[in-house]
Design an enzyme around this catalytic site. Sequence first.
Site, mmCIF file in Angstrom:
data_model
loop_
_atom_site.group_PDB
_atom_site.id
_atom_site.type_symbol
_atom_site.label_atom_id
_atom_site.label_comp_id
_atom_site.label_asym_id
_atom_site.label_seq_id
_atom_site.Cartn_x
_atom_site.Cartn_y
_atom_site.Cartn_z
ATOM 1 N N ASP A 177 0.785 -1.247 0.000
ATOM 2 C CA ASP A 177 0.000 0.000 0.000
ATOM 3 C C ASP A 177 0.817 1.297 0.000
ATOM 4 O O ASP A 177 0.501 2.232 0.732
ATOM 5 C CB ASP A 177 -0.962 0.015 1.190
ATOM 6 C CG ASP A 177 -1.946 -1.132 1.174
ATOM 7 O OD1 ASP A 177 -1.956 -1.913 0.218
ATOM 8 O OD2 ASP A 177 -2.713 -1.257 2.147
ATOM 9 N N LYS B 270 -7.176 -4.937 -3.201
ATOM 10 C CA LYS B 270 -7.954 -5.432 -2.066
ATOM 11 C C LYS B 270 -8.952 -4.381 -1.599
ATOM 12 O O LYS B 270 -8.756 -3.191 -1.811
ATOM 13 C CB LYS B 270 -7.025 -5.839 -0.919
ATOM 14 C CG LYS B 270 -6.147 -4.720 -0.392
ATOM 15 C CD LYS B 270 -5.125 -5.246 0.609
ATOM 16 C CE LYS B 270 -4.190 -4.199 1.113
ATOM 17 N NZ LYS B 270 -4.760 -3.164 1.956
ATOM 18 N N CYS C 205 -1.837 -2.488 7.738
ATOM 19 C CA CYS C 205 -1.787 -3.394 6.587
ATOM 20 C C CYS C 205 -0.492 -4.192 6.488
ATOM 21 O O CYS C 205 -0.511 -5.342 6.046
ATOM 22 C CB CYS C 205 -2.074 -2.624 5.303
ATOM 23 S SG CYS C 205 -3.765 -1.954 5.301
#
Length: 190
Positions: free
Chosen positions: A9, A102, A143
Amino acid sequence: MSRALIIVDVQNDFCEGGSLPVTGGAAVAAAVSAHLAQDAAAEQRRWDHIVATKDHHQDPGPHFGNPPDYSASWPVHCVADTPGEQFHPDFDTERVDAVFLKGEYAAAYSGFEGACNGESLTAWLRARDVTEVDVVGIATDHCVRATALDAAREGFRTTVLLDLTAGVAPESTERALGDLREAGVEIVKA
């Protein structure tokens, strides 16, 4: 047997100036790129495969809060096909083999909840005989933590390269590192 790097990310919305910024996010983007360049120039490469993950929200329901509680709900971020969803410009994606999206319609913290062309991250790694993964990116306490924990649960020998991550807050980052160590994840500097 091979080794993969999972870059979590490194997106505009998670870096300074984004809708959900993490202090040090832009520095992580640049540092990851520098490590990829060093690896490419090395006589023996550290990683056989390099993948990245992205939050790619369409309508994730209560994941977007109004107002957000910053625990289970968050400000609107990484909406599909917006500048905030794009990788940070200091992150050089030239060596990235696959991008796993995602969180389209629900919260998703782990890269293992994502897919690339319908294939899960687990299946992609196993198809390439990956046995070890290094995890880097944003955010250490969310994450990155979730991705590393899932990697360990899936049986991959997992290492977090701590200096190639950025965390939201010192307290939650320390808790996340404790969770990772307890799960057998190695924490080292790149």
